[in-house]
Design an enzyme around this catalytic site. Structure first.
Site, short mmCIF file in Angstrom:
data_model
loop_
_atom_site.label_atom_id
_atom_site.label_comp_id
_atom_site.label_asym_id
_atom_site.label_seq_id
_atom_site.Cartn_x
_atom_site.Cartn_y
_atom_site.Cartn_z
N CYS A 40 0.84 -1.20 0.00
CA CYS A 40 0.00 0.00 0.00
C CYS A 40 0.88 1.26 0.00
O CYS A 40 1.51 1.55 -1.00
CB CYS A 40 -0.98 -0.03 1.18
SG CYS A 40 -2.36 1.12 0.98
N HIS A 53 -3.66 -4.99 0.71
CA HIS A 53 -3.09 -5.48 1.98
C HIS A 53 -3.15 -7.00 2.04
O HIS A 53 -4.20 -7.58 2.31
CB HIS A 53 -3.86 -4.88 3.17
CG HIS A 53 -3.56 -3.44 3.41
ND1 HIS A 53 -2.55 -3.02 4.24
CD2 HIS A 53 -4.13 -2.32 2.90
CE1 HIS A 53 -2.51 -1.70 4.25
NE2 HIS A 53 -3.46 -1.25 3.45
N GLU A 81 -1.78 -8.82 4.32
CA GLU A 81 -1.67 -9.28 5.70
C GLU A 81 -3.02 -9.49 6.38
O GLU A 81 -3.09 -10.16 7.42
CB GLU A 81 -0.81 -8.31 6.53
CG GLU A 81 -1.43 -6.94 6.80
CD GLU A 81 -1.16 -5.92 5.70
OE1 GLU A 81 -1.10 -4.73 6.02
OE2 GLU A 81 -1.02 -6.31 4.52
#
Length: 540
Positions: free
Chosen positions: A106, A196, A198
């Site tokens: 990002c 993202h 994660e």
């Protein structure tokens, strides 16, 4: 109640802080440069799940940390800033010129692209939430996961976007709001993505991070709790020598694992102090004493000061005041007991890695305090002791794994989180012994129901709350005017966000019936269906 938690261990005792090398020093490492994302910890946890030690540092300290850690790879996190702002955070060029693999996420993608000569534009094509990207070319990140021409779900959270690639890069994925969603420089092993990976909302995110760790960076994964146990024991012995250590037991997992690990290292040089403040769950004090005094034969001082705590809390209704009252009184009691033990050189704390990194400010300004953390604060300074913090490099799931490695029973290691102030913050309003007894019994029934349904290990945290209201009911032929119990259960991976658990109505009905029938003083039960955010997991 937890002695073993501190928001910034290094700031507690500057003169006596633990300066010995990290246990992780001999392992493969990935450095995570944090630009202020709310989910940076998730990156570190995903990397650790691959058996590779990762450490988070704020961007302001990244250059020094890189030189000290000598990591095998670097990840640039997301963040709230815009690379187009004056004085926007950036990655040190020494890192980008060091020849190690880099992954940008990002904001990390945007600053990587801009710093290397690309163009970033802002404002007009914001993407927040679920999105779908299309793979336009193959790259090492996608190997075995995503195919060229395929479309896949990801989680976006950005306003700016890369519009021109730096030299040496190629675009390998696109999305409606970001035509350049993933970029790759295979020669330098630089990769970056606008989404993202994660978060759980990117279904294949953990696999993408695994590919970066294993296939791009070529790391083998030597970070295991078995290795950590052996290395931590040697470190504790080297730090403590022949000195004496005291450890405050809370009944929670962190302090328990810390105590067993330290005892394995130095034996009876360790004395544990268990302060029972009268705010524990049903039979909790007995279970802690039995486990440590009788099962592990660890020297244990058990202090029952429930009357003192309840007296100090009389008339207190504000949740922050409850926390502060309990915290201050705990310090006073623990200090007195520690001096009674006598001769201690070290104070052991179950500080975890999130406790260390949560205190970092990325803007230089103050952060908003949602709730005060209950910890031992200035105890080491007041008592002239040094800190032993054997778990300060670990996340919660790693602590549980270490506990199992140490032989702690699953029923103890797998316990749901319990707040430092105990039942005081699960009993909104003024606390009385009568209310606490009702709450203990209702909570015990609820947890028993969850265990019998085989759901305890599926749920992150579950507990009962005694609400500060009464309701009219009918029991038998008589009118009742009794308390209302609220039930809370959430699923989560880290406690940072949480969803309420979707129990079957039959389960809730059966549980409510048991509580009302078995717990005197309750005639109504409700279930909390609030997620975090907007709510917090605990009620106070």
């Amino acid at each position: 109640m937890t002695a073993p938690s501190t928001s910034s261990a290094s700031s507690v005792v500057p003169s006596g802080a633990d300066t010995s090398p990290h246990v992780a020093a001999i392992h493969e490492k990935i450095l995570i440069v944090d630009f202020g994302s709310q989910v940076t910890q998730l990156i570190a946890r995903r990397v650790r799940e691959e058996g590779v030690y990762s450490e988070i540092v704020p961007f302001q300290k990244a250059e020094a940390a890189f030189a000290e850690m000598k990591p095998k790879a670097v990840i640039l996190s997301g963040g709230p800033a815009s690379v187009l702002d004056d004085n926007a955070p950036s990655a040190p060029m020494t890192i980008l010129e060091a020849g190690v693999p880099v992954l940008g996420i990002c904001y990390g993608e945007q600053t990587l692209a801009k710093q290397l000569g690309g163009t970033v534009e802002g404002g007009h094509h914001r993407e927040f939430g679920r999105a779908q990207i299309e793979i336009t070319d193959d790259c090492a990140l996608f190997d075995g996961i995503w195919q060229k021409g395929g479309k896949y779900d990801v989680w976006m959270s950005h306003g700016d976007r890369v519009t021109k690639l730096p030299a040496g890069f190629r675009a390998v994925a696109q999305a409606p709001g970001s035509p350049i969603s993933v970029i790759a420089d295979d020669t330098r092993k630089f990769y970056a993505m606008q989404f993202h990976p994660e978060v759980v909302h990117t279904p294949d995110g953990a696999k993408l991070l695994s590919n970066f760790v294993r296939k791009v960076a070529g790391l083998t994964g030597d970070w295991t709790m078995r290795a950590f146990r052996e290395e931590a024991i040697e470190k504790i012995r080297a730090q403590v020598g022949t000195g004496k250590v005291i450890c405050g037991l809370s009944g929670g997992v962190d302090s328990a694992v810390a105590a067993v690990l330290i005892h394995e290292a130095i034996g009876d040089q360790l004395t544990c102090v268990f302060v029972d403040h009268g705010l524990l769950r049903k039979d909790e004090g007995k279970s802690v004493v039995d486990l440590f005094r009788h099962h592990y034969n660890i020297p244990l001082v058990h202090v029952d000061v429930s009357e003192t705590f309840l007296g100090a809390l009389k008339g207190v209704t504000d949740p922050e005041q409850k926390r502060k009252t309990i915290g201050k009184l705990f310090i006073d009691v623990f200090e007195a007991e520690a001096r009674r033990v006598g001769g201690a050189d070290f104070l052991a704390q179950g500080t975890l890695y999130p406790d260390v990194i949560e205190s970092v400010s990325f803007t230089g300004g103050p952060s908003v305090t949602i709730k005060s953390h209950h910890n031992v604060g200035g105890l080491p300074e007041r008592m002239n002791m040094k800190l032993v913090e054997p778990l300060r490099e670990l996340f919660k799931d790693e602590v549980r794994a270490l506990g199992r490695e140490l032989g702690l029973p699953d029923v103890f290691v797998g316990r749901h989180p319990f707040p430092g102030p105990g039942l005081a913050i699960r009993c909104p309003g003024e606390i009385t012994e009568e209310k606490l007894e009702i709450l203990r019994n209702a909570d015990a029934v609820y947890i028993d129901q969850i265990r019998k349904a085989g759901l305890y290990d599926v749920i992150w945290q579950a507990f009962a709350v005694l609400l500060p209201v009464r309701s009219v009911g009918v029991m038998g032929d008589g009118r009742t005017y009794d308390y209302v119990v609220g039930l809370r259960a959430v699923t989560s991976t880290d406690g940072m966000t949480a969803d309420f658990y979707p129990f079957e109505m039959s389960f809730l009905g059966a549980t409510a019936t048991r509580i009302i029938n078995e717990v005197k003083g309750v005639n109504r039960v409700v279930y909390d269906v609030t997620s975090k955010p907007p709510g917090t997991i605990e009620w106070e």
